[in-house]
Design a protein around this motif. Structure first.
Motif, PDB file in Angstrom:
ATOM      1  N   VAL A 203       0.869  -1.180   0.000  1.00  0.00           N
ATOM      2  CA  VAL A 203       0.000   0.000   0.000  1.00  0.00           C
ATOM      3  C   VAL A 203       0.895   1.216   0.000  1.00  0.00           C
ATOM      4  N   LEU A 204       0.591   2.206  -0.807  1.00  0.00           N
ATOM      5  CA  LEU A 204       1.360   3.453  -0.763  1.00  0.00           C
ATOM      6  C   LEU A 204       0.503   4.533  -0.117  1.00  0.00           C
ATOM      7  N   THR A 205       1.127   5.335   0.750  1.00  0.00           N
ATOM      8  CA  THR A 205       0.409   6.478   1.328  1.00  0.00           C
ATOM      9  C   THR A 205       1.301   7.713   1.272  1.00  0.00           C
ATOM     10  N   HIS A 206       0.672   8.869   1.405  1.00  0.00           N
ATOM     11  CA  HIS A 206       1.369  10.147   1.274  1.00  0.00           C
ATOM     12  C   HIS A 206       1.007  11.010   2.476  1.00  0.00           C
ATOM     13  N   CYS A 207       1.981  11.755   2.998  1.00  0.00           N
ATOM     14  CA  CYS A 207       1.792  12.606   4.171  1.00  0.00           C
ATOM     15  C   CYS A 207       1.477  11.741   5.387  1.00  0.00           C
ATOM     16  N   ASN A 208       0.793  12.287   6.366  1.00  0.00           N
ATOM     17  CA  ASN A 208       0.380  11.501   7.526  1.00  0.00           C
ATOM     18  C   ASN A 208      -1.106  11.695   7.756  1.00  0.00           C
ATOM     19  N   ALA A 209      -1.861  10.619   7.522  1.00  0.00           N
ATOM     20  CA  ALA A 209      -3.291  10.603   7.826  1.00  0.00           C
ATOM     21  C   ALA A 209      -3.508   9.517   8.864  1.00  0.00           C
ATOM     22  N   GLY A 210      -2.707   9.591   9.926  1.00  0.00           N
ATOM     23  CA  GLY A 210      -2.741   8.568  10.959  1.00  0.00           C
ATOM     24  C   GLY A 210      -3.301   9.086  12.259  1.00  0.00           C
ATOM     25  N   ALA A 211      -3.013   8.346  13.333  1.00  0.00           N
ATOM     26  CA  ALA A 211      -3.496   8.745  14.660  1.00  0.00           C
ATOM     27  C   ALA A 211      -3.086  10.175  14.978  1.00  0.00           C
TER      28      ALA A 211
ATOM     29  N   ALA B 137      -2.862  12.665  13.161  1.00  0.00           N
ATOM     30  CA  ALA B 137      -3.618  13.668  12.401  1.00  0.00           C
ATOM     31  C   ALA B 137      -5.080  13.756  12.827  1.00  0.00           C
ATOM     32  N   THR B 138      -5.447  12.936  13.813  1.00  0.00           N
ATOM     33  CA  THR B 138      -6.856  12.849  14.225  1.00  0.00           C
ATOM     34  C   THR B 138      -6.899  12.732  15.755  1.00  0.00           C
ATOM     35  N   SER B 139      -8.049  12.334  16.281  1.00  0.00           N
ATOM     36  CA  SER B 139      -8.123  12.079  17.732  1.00  0.00           C
ATOM     37  C   SER B 139      -7.416  10.788  18.080  1.00  0.00           C
ATOM     38  N   GLU B 140      -7.581   9.782  17.243  1.00  0.00           N
ATOM     39  CA  GLU B 140      -6.866   8.507  17.377  1.00  0.00           C
ATOM     40  C   GLU B 140      -7.073   7.683  16.117  1.00  0.00           C
ATOM     41  N   ARG B 141      -6.170   6.774  15.829  1.00  0.00           N
ATOM     42  CA  ARG B 141      -6.208   5.812  14.725  1.00  0.00           C
ATOM     43  C   ARG B 141      -6.016   6.409  13.341  1.00  0.00           C
ATOM     44  N   GLY B 142      -6.557   7.596  13.066  1.00  0.00           N
ATOM     45  CA  GLY B 142      -6.361   8.202  11.750  1.00  0.00           C
ATOM     46  C   GLY B 142      -7.445   7.833  10.763  1.00  0.00           C
ATOM     47  N   THR B 143      -7.220   8.215   9.504  1.00  0.00           N
ATOM     48  CA  THR B 143      -8.183   7.897   8.439  1.00  0.00           C
ATOM     49  C   THR B 143      -7.543   6.859   7.512  1.00  0.00           C
ATOM     50  N   ALA B 144      -6.603   7.289   6.652  1.00  0.00           N
ATOM     51  CA  ALA B 144      -5.930   6.317   5.769  1.00  0.00           C
ATOM     52  C   ALA B 144      -5.221   5.242   6.597  1.00  0.00           C
ATOM     53  N   LEU B 145      -4.535   5.650   7.658  1.00  0.00           N
ATOM     54  CA  LEU B 145      -3.817   4.651   8.453  1.00  0.00           C
ATOM     55  C   LEU B 145      -4.760   3.806   9.294  1.00  0.00           C
TER      56      LEU B 145
ATOM     57  N   ASP C   1       5.534   7.699   1.420  1.00  0.00           N
ATOM     58  CA  ASP C   1       6.248   8.812   0.774  1.00  0.00           C
ATOM     59  C   ASP C   1       6.806   9.733   1.860  1.00  0.00           C
ATOM     60  N   GLU C   2       8.015  10.230   1.673  1.00  0.00           N
ATOM     61  CA  GLU C   2       8.573  11.091   2.728  1.00  0.00           C
ATOM     62  C   GLU C   2       7.795  12.405   2.881  1.00  0.00           C
ATOM     63  N   THR C   3       7.243  12.918   1.769  1.00  0.00           N
ATOM     64  CA  THR C   3       6.364  14.094   1.781  1.00  0.00           C
ATOM     65  C   THR C   3       7.115  15.405   2.033  1.00  0.00           C
TER      66      THR C   3
ATOM     67  N   LEU D 136       6.478  11.166  10.634  1.00  0.00           N
ATOM     68  CA  LEU D 136       5.299  10.821  11.442  1.00  0.00           C
ATOM     69  C   LEU D 136       4.668   9.480  11.051  1.00  0.00           C
ATOM     70  N   THR D 137       4.461   9.289   9.735  1.00  0.00           N
ATOM     71  CA  THR D 137       3.773   8.061   9.309  1.00  0.00           C
ATOM     72  C   THR D 137       4.610   6.827   9.639  1.00  0.00           C
ATOM     73  N   THR D 138       5.897   6.863   9.305  1.00  0.00           N
ATOM     74  CA  THR D 138       6.730   5.693   9.590  1.00  0.00           C
ATOM     75  C   THR D 138       6.815   5.475  11.110  1.00  0.00           C
ATOM     76  N   TRP D 139       6.905   6.561  11.862  1.00  0.00           N
ATOM     77  CA  TRP D 139       7.026   6.473  13.331  1.00  0.00           C
ATOM     78  C   TRP D 139       5.815   5.764  13.927  1.00  0.00           C
ATOM     79  N   GLU D 140       4.617   6.185  13.509  1.00  0.00           N
ATOM     80  CA  GLU D 140       3.467   5.552  14.149  1.00  0.00           C
ATOM     81  C   GLU D 140       3.190   4.161  13.605  1.00  0.00           C
ATOM     82  N   LEU D 141       3.456   3.913  12.311  1.00  0.00           N
ATOM     83  CA  LEU D 141       3.244   2.552  11.780  1.00  0.00           C
ATOM     84  C   LEU D 141       4.205   1.558  12.421  1.00  0.00           C
ATOM     85  N   MET D 142       5.461   1.974  12.605  1.00  0.00           N
ATOM     86  CA  MET D 142       6.446   1.065  13.204  1.00  0.00           C
ATOM     87  C   MET D 142       6.072   0.730  14.650  1.00  0.00           C
ATOM     88  N   GLN D 143       5.570   1.723  15.387  1.00  0.00           N
ATOM     89  CA  GLN D 143       5.137   1.441  16.769  1.00  0.00           C
ATOM     90  C   GLN D 143       4.010   0.428  16.812  1.00  0.00           C
ATOM     91  N   ALA D 144       3.174   0.450  15.761  1.00  0.00           N
ATOM     92  CA  ALA D 144       2.036  -0.482  15.726  1.00  0.00           C
ATOM     93  C   ALA D 144       2.436  -1.834  15.145  1.00  0.00           C
TER      94      ALA D 144
END
Ligand code: MRU
Length: 363
Positions: free
Chosen positions: A160-168, A170-178, A196-198, A207-215
């Motif tokens: 899956v490819l994603t761009h920017c951070n649409a994760g936890a 970017a929201t209250s929790e969990r995110g949208t795309a993530l 994408d580094e963005t 941000l995106t790699t940081w939160e995905l790796m923690q999960a």
């Protein structure tokens, strides 16, 4: 089954003997330092939004809603609390122009204030704080529902490819795309996320790699200019990003570079999806041409931190967002279900429907 137990919470309202106000993860410091920022003045909330300490369309809206309570705390008890609320809403609305969630949340705070005819300061403050909490909790529930509505789109054993951070973050929790990716991961699917580094502010890398790796989600960081090669090498079978504002015809504004990713996906026959809550739709706009696009400081492009990476004074064009036309979007994943094909009629019909049942209650 999805557990909806993602632990990352980027913002919370704090009431203690030492501090009462909005506490944020300072996203400008990630991934090197996980520090929290205490916002006890409306000015500090405005600046936190402006400099991207709190960022991502839904999180900006939640922060602004709490910013109204911060303003009331700042002025203290007064029968003229309504003026404070309106001034705070007007001011916070000037922080960033593109994410419609900001205006949506502030409109809700104004509407709540308008309902409270002759309320005392304390009663008004309590009712407005309850409204800010409701905005936050509804956002969390919408994000969880988006994950469940889109998780079937994640390919088992694929990418899956994603761009920017649409994760936890970017929201209250969990995110949208993530959230879609977390839900698939929690179901036991094996897949790799290409982030994408963005450029220029590196929300994907930081941000995106940081939160995905923690999960525990398998994550690969790529430069923005590698997306075409990753697609050509068939490393990804789907693209999912967030959005900051979606017009009635389905044109969607998101972080600069998203449009290019959507064009690349089209060229490689890869479906491109947007994940967004109903608070990101702006049905007052007929098309994406009407979406206001934020332009940011030249030094975000001319420099890397304090170090110049271009000649001093070189002219710069720095739009923070672009608009992906609806015809490039295979579907929009909302808390009310998947909108596909993307058309004004389908958008209006889905948004008018009752909420899809969500297994997750508000936090
Ligand atoms: O400038 P930013 O970091 O606030 O931009 C954020 C994005 O573009 C996100 O993709 C969008 O807000 C969706 S967040 C769920």
């Amino acid at each position: 089954m999805s557990t909806n137990a993602h632990p990352l919470r980027p913002l919370r309202w704090v009431t203690s003997s030492k501090f009462t106000g909005l506490e944020l993860i300072d996203q400008t410091q990630l991934p090197n330092d996980l520090t929290h920022l205490k916002c006890g003045t409306v000015d500090s909330v405005w600046h936190a939004i402006k400099r991207l300490s709190v960022r991502g369309a839904p999180a900006i809206g939640v922060a602004a809603a709490y910013g109204v309570i911060v303003a009331l705390n700042e002025t203290g008890a007064s029968s003229d609390w309504r003026t404070t609320v309106n001034k705070a809403c007007d001011y916070l609305a000037t922080s960033r122009p593109t994410a419609v969630n900001l205006f949506w949340a502030l409109d809700r705070m104004r509407a709540k204030a308008a309902e409270l005819d002759e309320s005392s300061f304390d009663a008004a403050r309590a009712a407005l704080l309850a409204e800010a909490h409701a905005i936050r909790n509804e956002d969390a529930a919408m994000c969880a529902a988006i994950g469940n509505a889109g998780k079937h789109l994640i390919p088992e054993g694929g990418g899956v490819l994603t761009h920017c951070n649409a994760g936890a973050l970017a929201t209250s929790e969990r995110g949208t795309a993530l959230s879609v990716m977390y839900a698939a991961h929690e179901d036991g699917k094996q897949f790799t996320v290409y982030a994408d580094e963005t450029r220029p502010l590196l929300q994907g890398a930081r941000l995106t790699t940081w939160e995905l790796m923690q999960a525990g989600v398998d994550t690969v960081l790529i430069c923005d200019n590698m997306a075409a090669v990753v697609m050509r090498e068939q490393k990804v079978q789907v693209v999912v990003t967030g959005a900051d504002r979606i017009a009635a015809n389905g044109d969607a504004a998101n972080k600069i570079g998203t449009y290019g990713v959507a064009l690349l996906a089209k060229a490689h026959g890869i479906p491109f999806y947007i994940a967004a809550p109903s608070s990101t739709f702006d049905l007052s706009l007929g098309s994406g041409d009407e979406i206001p696009i934020e332009e940011r400081e030249a030094d975000e492009i001319r420099a890397f931190g304090a170090r110049l990476t271009a000649p001093e004074g070189v002219r710069v064009y720095n739009p923070a967002f672009d608009v992906t036309p609806a015809e490039l979007i295979a579907g929009i994943i909302t808390e009310k279900g998947l909108i596909s094909p993307v058309s004004e009629a389908n958008i209006r019909e889905t948004l008018a429907a009752a909420d899809a049942p969500s297994p997750a209650g508000p936090a």
